[in-house]
Design a protein around this motif. Structure first.
Motif, PDB file in Angstrom:
ATOM      1  N   SER A 129      36.136  62.884 113.505  1.00  0.00           N
ATOM      2  CA  SER A 129      36.678  61.655 114.067  1.00  0.00           C
ATOM      3  C   SER A 129      36.624  60.441 113.158  1.00  0.00           C
ATOM      4  O   SER A 129      36.960  59.344 113.594  1.00  0.00           O
ATOM      5  N   HIS A 130      36.242  60.602 111.932  1.00  0.00           N
ATOM      6  CA  HIS A 130      36.162  59.452 111.036  1.00  0.00           C
ATOM      7  C   HIS A 130      37.399  59.387 110.150  1.00  0.00           C
ATOM      8  O   HIS A 130      37.668  60.295 109.366  1.00  0.00           O
ATOM      9  N   VAL A 131      38.139  58.284 110.287  1.00  0.00           N
ATOM     10  CA  VAL A 131      39.423  58.155 109.591  1.00  0.00           C
ATOM     11  C   VAL A 131      39.242  58.169 108.082  1.00  0.00           C
ATOM     12  O   VAL A 131      39.920  58.910 107.363  1.00  0.00           O
ATOM     13  N   LYS A 132      38.321  57.355 107.570  1.00  0.00           N
ATOM     14  CA  LYS A 132      38.163  57.287 106.115  1.00  0.00           C
ATOM     15  C   LYS A 132      37.696  58.623 105.546  1.00  0.00           C
ATOM     16  O   LYS A 132      38.167  59.061 104.489  1.00  0.00           O
ATOM     17  N   VAL A 133      36.804  59.301 106.245  1.00  0.00           N
ATOM     18  CA  VAL A 133      36.309  60.594 105.775  1.00  0.00           C
ATOM     19  C   VAL A 133      37.439  61.624 105.737  1.00  0.00           C
ATOM     20  O   VAL A 133      37.424  62.536 104.914  1.00  0.00           O
ATOM     21  N   SER A 134      38.434  61.465 106.602  1.00  0.00           N
ATOM     22  CA  SER A 134      39.537  62.436 106.619  1.00  0.00           C
ATOM     23  C   SER A 134      40.312  62.452 105.304  1.00  0.00           C
ATOM     24  O   SER A 134      40.926  63.459 104.956  1.00  0.00           O
ATOM     25  N   PHE A 135      40.277  61.355 104.541  1.00  0.00           N
ATOM     26  CA  PHE A 135      40.910  61.352 103.222  1.00  0.00           C
ATOM     27  C   PHE A 135      40.114  62.205 102.234  1.00  0.00           C
ATOM     28  O   PHE A 135      40.671  62.771 101.300  1.00  0.00           O
ATOM     29  N   ALA A 136      38.800  62.293 102.448  1.00  0.00           N
ATOM     30  CA  ALA A 136      37.944  63.090 101.564  1.00  0.00           C
ATOM     31  C   ALA A 136      37.967  64.561 101.928  1.00  0.00           C
ATOM     32  O   ALA A 136      37.839  65.429 101.056  1.00  0.00           O
TER      33      ALA A 136
END
Length: 353
Positions: A87-94
């Motif tokens: 559920s973490h948007v920024k982590v989804s880029f990683a």
């Protein structure tokens, strides 16, 4: 007397899962929750629920279709709430592939597990799917996702509609705008702010850093939103609904309000990366800007129009932003007084709903 209903909740250990479980138990449901196995306990939010005789935990994983089929077969739920996600948007880029496996294909696996049952299905969709679309956003607004998280959620959204149309499944998407509570994960901007403000007010921290202060979000209280989830599955016909307050506030305004709830007046000076928040009483720097907390692709404004939910479900948010922030800051101050030491600042800004 009406027979007791049975619900299965994925993501039971998260904010929404814990609040929804309590809500359903209060309504007399038999509640089953699916949790990931972890060597480190992650059940803090549901500790009190585990003592309830109608609350049951099962190990499971949205990446394991066979496991999901077995759970549905054994539990035979009347209602399934798919709240499990990365559920973490920024982590989804990683971790874009892992995000897709859980948020997109995980929904597919669970839908397939309930396809030939009579269970009603709720999918936790997200306002992040609107991305760069102009606000206010409602059920007719074209989607424009700006992250792997939002793209995976959009795939799941369309799957729900496809299974509904193809198999007659009572499946609904709840397109929820940002909803918070004292149970919000510490990696989310609202909880980071409430924890840091509480620590400053209690003399345990001097300052903290954030990313994009200008991002506009529509923030409500999670307890209001889980009631809306339940309302969707009580309808005769499945459908898709936006849940939102319709009020837009910037991250800067959220921070200002949080300090106000702690009895501190903050003033902002400077612009861009040089902007800082100062204690109006003594000029001490309380908030700074750090580029590491910006997303690779910023979503500037998410503001919802929940007219459809108001007219059909009779749903209305009951909690103002001031009430929400007061609740969060008070809870974090109480935790600090009980000996919980604040950790590092975390990710700074993820506004996923």
């Amino acid at each position: 007397m009406q027979d007791m209903k049975t619900a299965l909740i994925t993501g039971i250990t998260g904010q929404d899962g814990a609040i929804l479980a309590q809500f359903l138990l209060d309504k007399g449901y038999d509640v089953h929750g699916m949790q990931l196995y972890s060597a480190t306990p992650d059940t803090q939010r549901i500790e009190i629920l585990q003592k309830h005789e109608r609350f049951h935990l099962h190990y499971g994983d949205l990446t394991d279709g066979g496991n999901l089929h077995r759970l549905v077969r054994d539990i035979r739920p009347d209602e399934v709430y798919n709240l499990g996600a990365q559920s973490h948007v920024k982590v989804s880029f990683a971790v874009p592939e892992a995000t897709a496996q859980i948020n997109a294909l995980g929904t597919l696996r669970l839908l397939d597990a309930v396809r030939d049952t009579d269970a009603r299905f709720y999918q936790a969709s997200s306002s992040e799917m609107f991305g760069s679309a102009r606000p206010p956003q409602n059920e007719q607004t074209p989607f424009a996702p700006c992250s792997p998280y939002a793209s995976a959620k959009l795939y799941a959204y369309w799957l729900v509609r496809n299974y509904r149309d193809s198999y007659g499944l009572h499946a609904s998407n709840g397109i929820l705008f940002n909803h918070e509570s004292p149970l919000r994960g510490e990696e989310f901007v609202t909880r980071k702010v409430s924890r840091c403000v509480a620590a400053i007010a209690e003399g345990q921290k001097e300052r903290f850093a954030l990313g994009n202060l200008d991002a506009l979000r529509d923030w409500g209280h999670a307890r209001d939103y889980v009631e809306g989830m339940w309302m969707m599955l009580q309808q005769d016909k499945p459908d898709d609904y936006v849940l939102a307050t319709g009020q837009a506030y910037s991250v800067r305004e959220f921070v200002t309000l949080a300090f106000s709830c702690a009895g501190i007046r903050i003033v902002w000076r400077g612009a861009g990366l040089d902007e800082k928040g100062y204690d109006a009483a003594n000029g001490r720097v309380l908030v700074t800007i750090d580029p590491q907390f910006f997303r690779p692709n910023e979503v500037n404004a998410l503001v919802g129009d929940a007219t459809k939910a108001q007219q059909i479900l009779g749903w209305q948010p009951k909690t103002t932003l001031r009430m929400l922030v007061e609740d969060m800051v008070a809870a974090d101050r109480a935790a600090l007084r009980e000996g919980h030491v604040p950790e590092d600042e975390g990710f700074g800004f993820s506004a996923a709903a």
